[in-house]
Enzyme design. Sequence first.
Site, PDB file in Angstrom:
ATOM      1  N   GLU A 140       2.788  -0.333  -5.337  1.00  0.00           N
ATOM      2  CA  GLU A 140       2.607  -1.582  -4.601  1.00  0.00           C
ATOM      3  C   GLU A 140       1.289  -1.569  -3.826  1.00  0.00           C
ATOM      4  O   GLU A 140       0.863  -0.534  -3.318  1.00  0.00           O
ATOM      5  CB  GLU A 140       3.792  -1.799  -3.666  1.00  0.00           C
ATOM      6  CG  GLU A 140       5.084  -1.943  -4.466  1.00  0.00           C
ATOM      7  CD  GLU A 140       6.297  -2.271  -3.626  1.00  0.00           C
ATOM      8  OE1 GLU A 140       6.233  -2.136  -2.385  1.00  0.00           O
ATOM      9  OE2 GLU A 140       7.310  -2.674  -4.211  1.00  0.00           O
ATOM     10  N   CYS A 165       6.154   9.418  -2.251  1.00  0.00           N
ATOM     11  CA  CYS A 165       5.505  10.304  -1.267  1.00  0.00           C
ATOM     12  C   CYS A 165       6.443  11.463  -0.954  1.00  0.00           C
ATOM     13  O   CYS A 165       7.659  11.281  -0.858  1.00  0.00           O
ATOM     14  CB  CYS A 165       5.196   9.521   0.006  1.00  0.00           C
ATOM     15  SG  CYS A 165       4.352  10.514   1.252  1.00  0.00           S
ATOM     16  N   GLY A 217       2.241   6.592  -0.308  1.00  0.00           N
ATOM     17  CA  GLY A 217       1.665   7.929  -0.449  1.00  0.00           C
ATOM     18  C   GLY A 217       0.861   8.406   0.737  1.00  0.00           C
ATOM     19  O   GLY A 217       0.448   7.623   1.596  1.00  0.00           O
ATOM     20  N   LEU A 274       0.530   9.028  14.393  1.00  0.00           N
ATOM     21  CA  LEU A 274       0.967  10.018  15.388  1.00  0.00           C
ATOM     22  C   LEU A 274       2.459   9.809  15.698  1.00  0.00           C
ATOM     23  O   LEU A 274       3.252  10.708  15.581  1.00  0.00           O
ATOM     24  CB  LEU A 274       0.112   9.884  16.651  1.00  0.00           C
ATOM     25  CG  LEU A 274       0.307  10.990  17.676  1.00  0.00           C
ATOM     26  CD1 LEU A 274      -0.247  12.302  17.158  1.00  0.00           C
ATOM     27  CD2 LEU A 274      -0.366  10.633  19.001  1.00  0.00           C
ATOM     28  N   HIS A 275       2.805   8.615  16.112  1.00  0.00           N
ATOM     29  CA  HIS A 275       4.191   8.180  16.370  1.00  0.00           C
ATOM     30  C   HIS A 275       4.891   8.900  17.520  1.00  0.00           C
ATOM     31  O   HIS A 275       5.896   8.409  18.017  1.00  0.00           O
ATOM     32  CB  HIS A 275       5.055   8.234  15.110  1.00  0.00           C
ATOM     33  CG  HIS A 275       4.454   7.469  13.951  1.00  0.00           C
ATOM     34  ND1 HIS A 275       3.842   6.249  14.114  1.00  0.00           N
ATOM     35  CD2 HIS A 275       4.350   7.761  12.629  1.00  0.00           C
ATOM     36  CE1 HIS A 275       3.393   5.825  12.941  1.00  0.00           C
ATOM     37  NE2 HIS A 275       3.680   6.728  12.029  1.00  0.00           N
ATOM     38  N   ASN A 352       8.970  -2.003  11.774  1.00  0.00           N
ATOM     39  CA  ASN A 352       9.412  -2.971  10.771  1.00  0.00           C
ATOM     40  C   ASN A 352      10.663  -2.425  10.098  1.00  0.00           C
ATOM     41  O   ASN A 352      10.612  -1.341   9.521  1.00  0.00           O
ATOM     42  CB  ASN A 352       8.324  -3.156   9.698  1.00  0.00           C
ATOM     43  CG  ASN A 352       7.155  -3.945  10.223  1.00  0.00           C
ATOM     44  OD1 ASN A 352       7.328  -5.022  10.759  1.00  0.00           O
ATOM     45  ND2 ASN A 352       5.967  -3.388  10.094  1.00  0.00           N
ATOM     46  N   CYS A 400       3.897  -2.535   7.349  1.00  0.00           N
ATOM     47  CA  CYS A 400       3.753  -1.081   7.462  1.00  0.00           C
ATOM     48  C   CYS A 400       5.074  -0.340   7.255  1.00  0.00           C
ATOM     49  O   CYS A 400       6.073  -0.665   7.873  1.00  0.00           O
ATOM     50  CB  CYS A 400       3.224  -0.727   8.845  1.00  0.00           C
ATOM     51  SG  CYS A 400       1.470  -0.900   8.932  1.00  0.00           S
TER      52      CYS A 400
HETATM   53  S1  SF4 Z   1       4.745   7.092   6.246  1.00  0.00           S
HETATM   54 FE1  SF4 Z   1       3.160   7.647   4.769  1.00  0.00          FE
HETATM   55  S2  SF4 Z   1       3.275   9.879   4.695  1.00  0.00           S
HETATM   56 FE2  SF4 Z   1       5.205   9.202   5.610  1.00  0.00          FE
HETATM   57  S3  SF4 Z   1       6.648   9.039   3.880  1.00  0.00           S
HETATM   58 FE3  SF4 Z   1       5.694   7.035   4.193  1.00  0.00          FE
HETATM   59  S4  SF4 Z   1       3.976   6.972   2.783  1.00  0.00           S
HETATM   60 FE4  SF4 Z   1       4.565   9.117   3.047  1.00  0.00          FE
END
Ligand code: SF4
Length: 408
Positions: A140, A165, A217, A274-275, A352, A400
């Site tokens: 996507e 990922c 990814g 970072l989160h 989200n 996101c």
């Molecule tokens: S946020 Fe980014 S690194 Fe984490 S699982 Fe999703 S695609 Fe992968």
Amino acid sequence: MTSSILLISLLLAIIEKSHPLILTSGQRIPSRQSIHQHASQNARLGPKSFFDLPAIEKFATDNDLKEHHLKGLYRVLMNADRSTLERTVLEEQLHALSFPKKQISSLLSTFSLTCSIQRIEKSKGGAKFVVQLPNGKLIESVLIRHERHNGDVRYTTCVSSQIGCAKKCSFCATGTMGLVGQLSSAEILEQIYLLQQYVKEEKLPGQVGNVVFMGMGEPLDNYDAVHEALRGITHQCLFGLKAKKVTVSTVGASAQKIRALADEAPQVCLALSLHSAIQSSREVLIPSAISIHIDDLGDALDYHACKSGGRGAMLEYLLIDGINDSNEEARALTEFCLKREGSVYVNLIPYNPTLAGDDFGFRTPLDERINAFHDNLKASGVKALVRWSTQNGRDANGACGQLVSSTA
Ligand code: SF4
């Protein structure tokens, strides 16, 4: 004498074969020899992509084409629409550029566009595209529309770098897929090309002005392909974007890769997901964070800031109700940012909803909570902004952390 001339000719031929023509003029991110080896190891069946730059460059060397031929080829491709991508039309255009007839035929039998748009889901902020790869897998990409105060419209293309990922971040839909495969540099570049074609064909106002590696990814887990794609994105013969208009977004599982990017593409923007600035909370949200301590991540950011001339990185911070929106989290984030002496900028992203996050009971904080967290940072002198616009793609699951392909 004859034999030494033969020997010299042979040596010259060997040298030429091992150093293919490289489309150099106009390139902002230099190519790397390792990419050529990588590309040949990843050779796929069927036609190659016009955007497989190492393969095109090798073809040019093998067929005695010159750099101006390659520049002409990309001028034709970048100006083409679906009708002018027909083989007969391309043949005529390449002929007009003084491509030898035999090489035109060989070029168009060897190369083509290899990805295609399978589905488009429009939303008020842009559109999400399901793109089919040559191996049949789906990924996507997202086109995000920005309208400036003066009415000018620009688009950001959000591209995928992997199929699925491996990182399995708890809030992320893509992470639920696991890693299905790596994208080649050509498959990354074709995403941008297809979205740019869409803007053109739909006669939408404005053009693509930014590229962000924030799709499916972890880009730094596919470093060589991403680096090679950066060369195409910034090359004046292809997409011609300035490096500072491109953002590579990472969850920061490898300090070494962040340093490599800083060394090899210092003007490309870095976004770090970072989160949380508290190691234990971060590991809950990003399981791969267990492999790198927050202090080491900070050191890698400082290295990047140094290499990028102090421009520093964007810190992405997904705000999740009751998980990382407390005052303690705001204090830790503040401390982390102030240590970087103003070289970082925080993007606060309201969570989200995703199925992955739903399993953990994640919710979007109330707007008042988001604003309070923001005020906390600003009061301490941290540069931060709430990205309310990241909610724009929600209705098409293109915001996101929401990208996932059930048919990959
Ligand atoms: S946020 Fe980014 S690194 Fe984490 S699982 Fe999703 S695609 Fe992968």
